[in-house]
Design a protein around this motif. Structure first.
Motif, mmCIF file in Angstrom:
data_model
loop_
_atom_site.group_PDB
_atom_site.id
_atom_site.type_symbol
_atom_site.label_atom_id
_atom_site.label_comp_id
_atom_site.label_asym_id
_atom_site.label_seq_id
_atom_site.Cartn_x
_atom_site.Cartn_y
_atom_site.Cartn_z
ATOM 1 N N ASP A 84 0.800 -1.198 -0.044
ATOM 2 C CA ASP A 84 0.103 0.129 0.020
ATOM 3 C C ASP A 84 0.950 1.284 0.072
ATOM 4 N N THR A 85 0.694 2.123 -1.031
ATOM 5 C CA THR A 85 1.524 3.153 -1.087
ATOM 6 C C THR A 85 0.596 4.596 -1.046
ATOM 7 N N GLN A 86 1.265 5.568 -0.046
ATOM 8 C CA GLN A 86 0.613 6.936 0.406
ATOM 9 C C GLN A 86 1.653 7.941 0.116
ATOM 10 N N TYR A 87 1.147 8.788 -0.569
ATOM 11 C CA TYR A 87 1.935 10.067 -0.743
ATOM 12 C C TYR A 87 1.863 11.083 0.390
#
Length: 368
Positions: A84-87
């Motif tokens: 899961d990638t979050q900015y």
């Protein structure tokens, strides 16, 4: 025995203190790698999640550790979630989260080494983790510690109709198919002829046919009402001509009236021929000369026709063998019938074999 237990407990305490003294995270420059576990203590067979979080700059490239079916010996990986990638910080930073679903089937205290993440080619480590796996508590009868029970016997599964329904129905359906195949094989080998029954309509004798036709003409009143004698005499003479053809054997339908009379003179007496000659002459006058005979003359000609038939008819022999109304004809089986018979046998055999395969497979699966 007590020494071994003491040694095991000291080892577990050492690893627990080591885990608590380790830093919670390792930071270097702008990269942060953190590891956590949902529960540090589980029972055998229970599941827990190990979570790995990596924080880095958005322009940096990262490679997560490759983990397959085990974290360490004794801890199995059941599932690896999609990262899961979050900015963060207006897309200047990235927070990548990776989760692992794990379990264990051996009671022990497990040390999970740090996770190594490569960022721009440099390795970064997380903290190490620990997992304690406990056995299920077993009740003990302290009053009778010498009593114990061995393993229970194997329980048989209950009979369920739905499990055996397909096997039973296919088995019952195979039986008539086998009987049908045996019958078709016997028919194919014996090559018996096909018996065909043909109905025969008994043919009336010539005089009976002629008298029936005269009765029909006599009952027809249409010519009397219209005054047209031509149709009456045409039908009457055609009936006599047909009778003569069937009775005497010459084609009176294609002969003139005088030719018929001359031919009949060779067969019968003059008086009867004269009466028939008067009938033909009157008919010729009506058809070709538009003659209109009187009513009694029409009736007389009809009577003369009946007398001629009765005087010349051939009576049937009462002792003669009756003609059968039905006959049985034997026909050899055609080539196409043999091909159709053989094709039916092959199709049925294939169907039976397929059903038996399904039945045997299901019985094997249900019993073994």
């Amino acid at each position: 025995m007590n020494r071994l237990v003491l040694h095991k407990r000291l080892k577990e305490a050492f690893w627990g203190i080591l885990v608590m003294l380790l830093p919670l995270s390792v930071k270097a420059q702008n990269v942060t790698v953190e590891a956590s576990i949902d529960s540090m203590q589980i029972l055998i067979g229970e599941q827990t999640k190990v979570r790995l979080e990596v924080s880095l700059d958005a322009h940096q490239k990262m490679v997560l550790p490759v983990i397959r079916d085990t974290l360490v010996h004794g801890i199995e990986v059941l599932d690896i979630a999609k990262p899961d990638t979050q900015y963060l910080n207006n897309k200047q930073r990235l927070l990548v989260t990776q989760e692992y679903l794990v379990t264990s089937f051996d009671s022990a205290f497990y040390y999970i080494p740090p996770f190594v993440v490569a960022v721009d080619g440099k390795p970064y480590q997380s903290k190490s983790l620990a997992l304690k796996v406990l056995t299920l508590p077993v009740p003990i009868d302290e009053a009778h510690p010498e009593q114990f029970f061995g393993p229970k016997g194997i329980m048989e599964a209950p009979f369920v109709w739905s499990d055996w329904a397909l096997v039973i129905w296919l088995s019952l359906f195979v039986i008539p198919l086998v009987i049908l195949v045996v019958y078709l094989v016997i028919r194919y080998k014996d090559n018996k002829p096909i018996l065909r029954t043909i109905k025969i309509e008994p043919k009336l004798p010539p005089h009976q046919q002629a008298l029936n036709e005269i009765e029909r003409i006599k009952a027809d009143k249409s010519w009397r009402q219209s005054g047209e004698s031509k149709a009456y005499y045409t039908e009457l003479t055609d009936t006599i001509r047909t009778y003569i053809k069937e009775r005497f054997g010459f084609n009176a339908l294609e002969m003139t009236s005088s030719e018929i009379i001359d031919r009949l003179l060779q067969e019968k007496d003059q008086k009867l021929i004269d009466e028939l000659k008067g009938l033909f002459e009157t008919a010729d006058l009506v058809k070709f000369a538009k003659h209109h005979p009187l009513m009694n003359e029409n009736d007389m000609n009809l009577i003369n026709a009946i007398d001629f038939i009765n005087q010349t008819k051939i009576e049937q022999d009462p002792n003669a063998k009756p003609i059968p109304t039905e006959i049985t004809v034997e026909e050899k089986r055609s080539r196409y019938a043999k091909i159709a018979l053989l094709s039916s046998i092959i199709i049925l055999v294939v169907a039976i074999v397929g059903m038996l395969v399904v039945v045997i497979r299901d019985i094997y699966n249900l019993c073994f």
